[in-house]
Enzyme design. Structure first.
Site, PDB file in Angstrom:
ATOM      1  N   CYS A  46       0.819  -1.211   0.000  1.00 43.81           N
ATOM      2  CA  CYS A  46       0.000   0.000   0.000  1.00 43.81           C
ATOM      3  C   CYS A  46       0.854   1.262   0.000  1.00 43.81           C
ATOM      4  O   CYS A  46       1.710   1.430   0.873  1.00 43.81           O
ATOM      5  CB  CYS A  46      -0.910  -0.016   1.222  1.00 43.81           C
ATOM      6  SG  CYS A  46      -1.820   1.524   1.488  1.00 43.81           S
ATOM      7  N   TRP A  79      -7.895  -6.457   5.528  1.00 40.26           N
ATOM      8  CA  TRP A  79      -6.512  -6.903   5.424  1.00 40.26           C
ATOM      9  C   TRP A  79      -6.292  -8.020   6.444  1.00 40.26           C
ATOM     10  O   TRP A  79      -6.880  -8.014   7.536  1.00 40.26           O
ATOM     11  CB  TRP A  79      -5.558  -5.751   5.735  1.00 40.26           C
ATOM     12  CG  TRP A  79      -5.569  -4.640   4.733  1.00 40.26           C
ATOM     13  CD1 TRP A  79      -6.369  -3.531   4.736  1.00 40.26           C
ATOM     14  CD2 TRP A  79      -4.725  -4.523   3.577  1.00 40.26           C
ATOM     15  NE1 TRP A  79      -6.081  -2.733   3.652  1.00 40.26           N
ATOM     16  CE2 TRP A  79      -5.073  -3.310   2.926  1.00 40.26           C
ATOM     17  CE3 TRP A  79      -3.701  -5.315   3.042  1.00 40.26           C
ATOM     18  CZ2 TRP A  79      -4.442  -2.870   1.767  1.00 40.26           C
ATOM     19  CZ3 TRP A  79      -3.073  -4.883   1.881  1.00 40.26           C
ATOM     20  CH2 TRP A  79      -3.442  -3.691   1.251  1.00 40.26           C
ATOM     21  N   THR A 113      -8.667   0.081   6.501  1.00 39.57           N
ATOM     22  CA  THR A 113      -7.533   0.603   5.747  1.00 39.57           C
ATOM     23  C   THR A 113      -6.233   0.516   6.534  1.00 39.57           C
ATOM     24  O   THR A 113      -6.220   0.478   7.762  1.00 39.57           O
ATOM     25  CB  THR A 113      -7.776   2.075   5.358  1.00 39.57           C
ATOM     26  OG1 THR A 113      -7.915   2.869   6.546  1.00 39.57           O
ATOM     27  CG2 THR A 113      -9.034   2.211   4.504  1.00 39.57           C
ATOM     28  N   TYR A 177      -5.337   6.688  -9.109  1.00 44.67           N
ATOM     29  CA  TYR A 177      -6.545   5.931  -8.785  1.00 44.67           C
ATOM     30  C   TYR A 177      -7.748   6.463  -9.560  1.00 44.67           C
ATOM     31  O   TYR A 177      -8.628   5.690  -9.965  1.00 44.67           O
ATOM     32  CB  TYR A 177      -6.824   6.000  -7.281  1.00 44.67           C
ATOM     33  CG  TYR A 177      -5.896   5.133  -6.462  1.00 44.67           C
ATOM     34  CD1 TYR A 177      -6.265   3.843  -6.081  1.00 44.67           C
ATOM     35  CD2 TYR A 177      -4.647   5.599  -6.069  1.00 44.67           C
ATOM     36  CE1 TYR A 177      -5.407   3.042  -5.327  1.00 44.67           C
ATOM     37  CE2 TYR A 177      -3.786   4.807  -5.331  1.00 44.67           C
ATOM     38  CZ  TYR A 177      -4.171   3.529  -4.962  1.00 44.67           C
ATOM     39  OH  TYR A 177      -3.319   2.737  -4.231  1.00 44.67           O
TER      40      TYR A 177
END
Length: 341
Positions: A46, A79, A113, A177
């Site tokens: 990330c 995650w 996140t 993105y």
């Protein structure tokens, strides 16, 4: 907007409603800076988490802020800690980062996140506000910085750093993105133009200066670097940011290599995990889940020539030491460095 597979619906809009609790010297939000109390949870894939690992390393906070590393892929829920034995984080004792978010708020309604800082005492997430998180590591944790730690957010330059960061975030960090997750041609075309206009601006800005703001590495360089490191391996093809490769933008390519070869930057990058994350998680963009073998990444180690511009990477400070053994990159990285694709 974008669904969990990366399928766009018109123009991409990032959900920026983060948990904004801060860890500060005075503990104003109930979380004072304390060594050994908190765990920084990241994924090496990330770019937003990569910022935090770079800053933590440059400042020498390894011994006071522990590091939990999620695997490069995840499902729509969370995650996961599949790199750890048994798939369990050895400090937090959880399999999914989602569990730490639910410990903070059982009805937490938004995405799970990274990066996130978790209170080891309660197992609950303190913050996932990634833009503020790194600034606080620089300004609130100073008592625990290593001797020779660089000043990444110097007071005299903060206004300029903030201004540069706003444009880099809007047009570049998030711009890739907006290209990749665009849901229609018009949204993609607009995002594409904005991205490469900003990259042209950065080429011009860095032509006669070694770093983005001032003559040392600052928070601004950290924030740009994590996107540049992923540009050719992922964004150029996967996100259709293909007007030019980074390697075809001579100033930015040299700048990126300069930082990559600086201790604290390239030693946080794992191209194998980066490629696995994007190509295997975004099934709406890449439904086969095939991870491309290229590009050849050995060129990251070629001379960059940026020393001729002067500048002092760490200012009056020093380079960070070799990272702790248990935080070294995966064995796959050695293969990359030795010249294999």
């Amino acid at each position: 907007m974008v669904d969990s597979t990366g399928v766009g619906q018109g123009a991409f809009e990032r959900d920026s409603r983060y948990i904004t609790t801060r860890i500060t010297r005075d503990g104003q939000d109930g979380y004072p800076v304390e060594p050994g109390r908190y765990r920084l949870v990241v994924s090496r894939a990330c770019p937003w988490a990569n910022r935090a690992t770079i800053v933590r390393r440059l400042l020498g906070l390894e011994s006071v802020l522990s590091l939990g590393v999620c695997g490069p892929t995840h499902d729509e829920r969370s995650w996961t800690f599949d790199l750890d034995p048994g798939g369990v984080d050895p400090v937090l004792g959880i399999k999914r980062l989602q569990q730490a978010y639910f410990a903070r708020d059982p009805d937490y309604p938004r995405g799970i996140t990274v990066p996130a800082i978790v209170d080891e005492r309660t197992g609950a997430v303190v913050t996932n506000d990634f833009p503020q998180l790194t600034l606080d590591l620089s300004t609130q944790w100073t008592e625990f910085h290593r001797p020779g730690a660089p000043v990444l957010y110097p007071e005299p330059l903060r206004a300029e750093i903030d201004e540069v960061n706003r444009r880099v975030y809007t047009e570049v960090n998030n711009g890739v993105y907006r290209c990749g997750f665009a849901g229609d041609q018009d949204a993609y075309d607009k995002a594409f133009t904005r991205l490469f206009d900003a990259l042209d601006w950065l080429e011009d800005r860095l032509r006669e200066r070694r770093f983005l703001v001032g003559d040392t590495i600052t928070e601004a360089d950290v924030r740009l670097f994590t996107t540049l490191a992923r540009f050719d391996p992922v964004y150029h093809g996967h996100f259709k940011c293909n007007l030019r490769k980074l390697a075809e933008m001579p100033v930015l390519w040299a700048y990126a290599r300069d930082l990559f070869q600086t201790p604290g930057f390239g030693d946080t990058i794992d191209f194998v995990q980066i490629k696995r994350h994007y190509y295997q998680v975004h099934t709406g963009i890449n439904p086969t889940g095939i991870v491309p073998d290229g590009p050849d990444l050995a060129n990251w180690f070629t001379p960059h020539g940026r020393e001729a511009l002067g500048g002092r990477p760490f200012g009056d400070g020093t380079a960070p030491p070799t990272p702790p053994v248990d935080e070294m990159r995966t064995a796959d990285w050695t293969i990359e460095r030795d010249g294999a694709r």
